[in-house]
Design a protein around this motif. Structure first.
Motif, PDB file in Angstrom:
ATOM      1  N   LYS A 246       0.832  -1.209   0.000  1.00  0.00           N
ATOM      2  CA  LYS A 246       0.000   0.000   0.000  1.00  0.00           C
ATOM      3  C   LYS A 246       0.864   1.257   0.000  1.00  0.00           C
ATOM      4  N   TYR A 293      -7.323  -1.699  -6.661  1.00  0.00           N
ATOM      5  CA  TYR A 293      -7.157  -0.500  -5.841  1.00  0.00           C
ATOM      6  C   TYR A 293      -5.878   0.237  -6.231  1.00  0.00           C
ATOM      7  N   ASN A 297      -8.520   5.245  -4.837  1.00  0.00           N
ATOM      8  CA  ASN A 297      -9.691   4.627  -4.202  1.00  0.00           C
ATOM      9  C   ASN A 297      -9.370   3.821  -2.950  1.00  0.00           C
ATOM     10  N   ASN A 299      -9.114   4.645   0.031  1.00  0.00           N
ATOM     11  CA  ASN A 299      -9.927   5.041   1.185  1.00  0.00           C
ATOM     12  C   ASN A 299     -11.421   4.858   0.949  1.00  0.00           C
ATOM     13  N   ASP A 300     -11.786   4.371  -0.229  1.00  0.00           N
ATOM     14  CA  ASP A 300     -13.182   4.048  -0.511  1.00  0.00           C
ATOM     15  C   ASP A 300     -13.618   2.968   0.480  1.00  0.00           C
ATOM     16  N   PRO A 301     -14.726   3.167   1.214  1.00  0.00           N
ATOM     17  CA  PRO A 301     -15.101   2.198   2.260  1.00  0.00           C
ATOM     18  C   PRO A 301     -15.184   0.763   1.773  1.00  0.00           C
ATOM     19  N   ALA A 304     -11.456  -0.242   1.199  1.00  0.00           N
ATOM     20  CA  ALA A 304     -10.698  -0.240   2.447  1.00  0.00           C
ATOM     21  C   ALA A 304     -11.045  -1.449   3.321  1.00  0.00           C
TER      22      ALA A 304
END
Length: 309
Positions: A246, A293, A297, A299-301, A304
């Motif tokens: 990440k 990812y 994106n 932090n897109d729920p 994530a």
């Protein structure tokens, strides 16, 4: 004296019943290894499902994903304990079938996960659709390099269903849809250090290389290391998650990665075994899903929720 003996007998009998009850609900879950955070996330999901289903599990595996013989020893030892069910992620889709046959012959239900086997012995397999997921990575690679040029692959192994599926899914998508892209090299390494060495050699051998796909956490970390140490501007795409991967995406070393749903895989294994004990019919495959990812994106729920450190 008689009262003491009677109390001892009652205690012993209760202990035997307790042990029997535990044996009836004990599931060994055998993974491909422990060295990657992916397996710790699978373990967390399995433990959550075990608590929810009121069963006991162990989560075991070899130290590295290259130790096929060691994993087979762990498998045989688990079967010898006569558990109520068995979860297994195979390092070799063919070589470990005879050991699984022993479990089936003993009436132990088997649920495969992550990497299945070339056999109908597992009641179901909880896994990512690796062919489609790797195909999605190929589409992202093609888009990033403008639909043409030379690319290479670093695949984590050539014996497990995941290694074969991710390699073939990526290669097939490129060959089917992108005639101006040429795959010039495929190497195999699960360990990040070996993957980094492989990729450095590939970069030196193919100076016009435009992209590299790495098929799991270890290979992707090796890809990020090789890029940083060589200063290469090659487009780099990974698979799986973990903090190192990440971070490499956030700093631009990797374009992005495919993430699986490891917690969901672990939950699926234990839930499926619990259902099997109740006599429920299971589908042959449970697709646990995947996502692409990148820095846009993460932090897109929805995304994530399936990333892990």
């Amino acid at each position: 004296m008689k009262k003491t003996m009677l109390t001892s007998v009652i205690a012993l009998t209760a202990g035997m019943f307790a042990a029997s009850a535990q044996a009836e609900t004990y599931f060994p879950i055998i993974a491909k290894g422990f060295s990657h955070q992916f397996w710790q996330a699978v373990k967390a999901g399995a433990e959550e499902a075990a608590a929810r289903n009121g069963v006991t599990i162990t989560f075991e595996g070899p130290n590295t994903e290259a130790e096929i013989d060691k994993q087979t020893d762990i498998l045989n030892a688990a079967i010898a304990k006569q558990p109520a069910g068995l979860g297994f992620a195979a390092l070799d889709s063919q070589a470990q079938v005879p050991a699984l046959q022993k479990a089936a012959d003993a009436g132990i239900p088997i649920v495969a996960f992550d990497s299945g086997v070339e056999s109908d012995l597992p009641l179901t397999t909880c896994t990512t659709d690796n062919l489609n997921a790797a195909g999605a990575a190929a589409d992202k690679m093609a888009e990033a390099i403008g639909g043409e040029g030379e690319i290479a692959l670093e695949i984590h192994d050539q014996t497990s269903a995941t290694g074969i599926g991710r390699r073939d899914g990526f290669v097939n998508r490129i060959q089917e849809k992108y005639p101006n892209i040429t795959i010039v090299d495929i190497k195999y390494a699960n360990d990040a250090l070996k993957a980094a060495d492989d990729i450095k050699a590939t970069l030196q051998a193919y100076p016009n290389l435009k992209g590299i796909f790495a098929s799991n956490e270890g290979a992707a970390i090796g890809l990020a290391v090789a890029k940083k140490e060589t200063g290469s501007q090659v487009v780099a795409i990974g698979y799986d998650s973990g903090k190192t991967q990440k971070d490499a995406i956030m700093d631009g070393t990797l374009l992005g990665s495919i993430t699986q749903n490891p917690v969901g895989i672990g939950q699926c294994v234990v839930d499926s075994l619990a259902k099997a004990l109740k006599g429920e019919t299971l589908p042959k495959v449970v697709d646990t899903g995947y996502y692409w990812y990148d820095a846009t994106n993460m932090n897109d729920p929805q995304v994530a929720a399936v990333l892990y450190d």
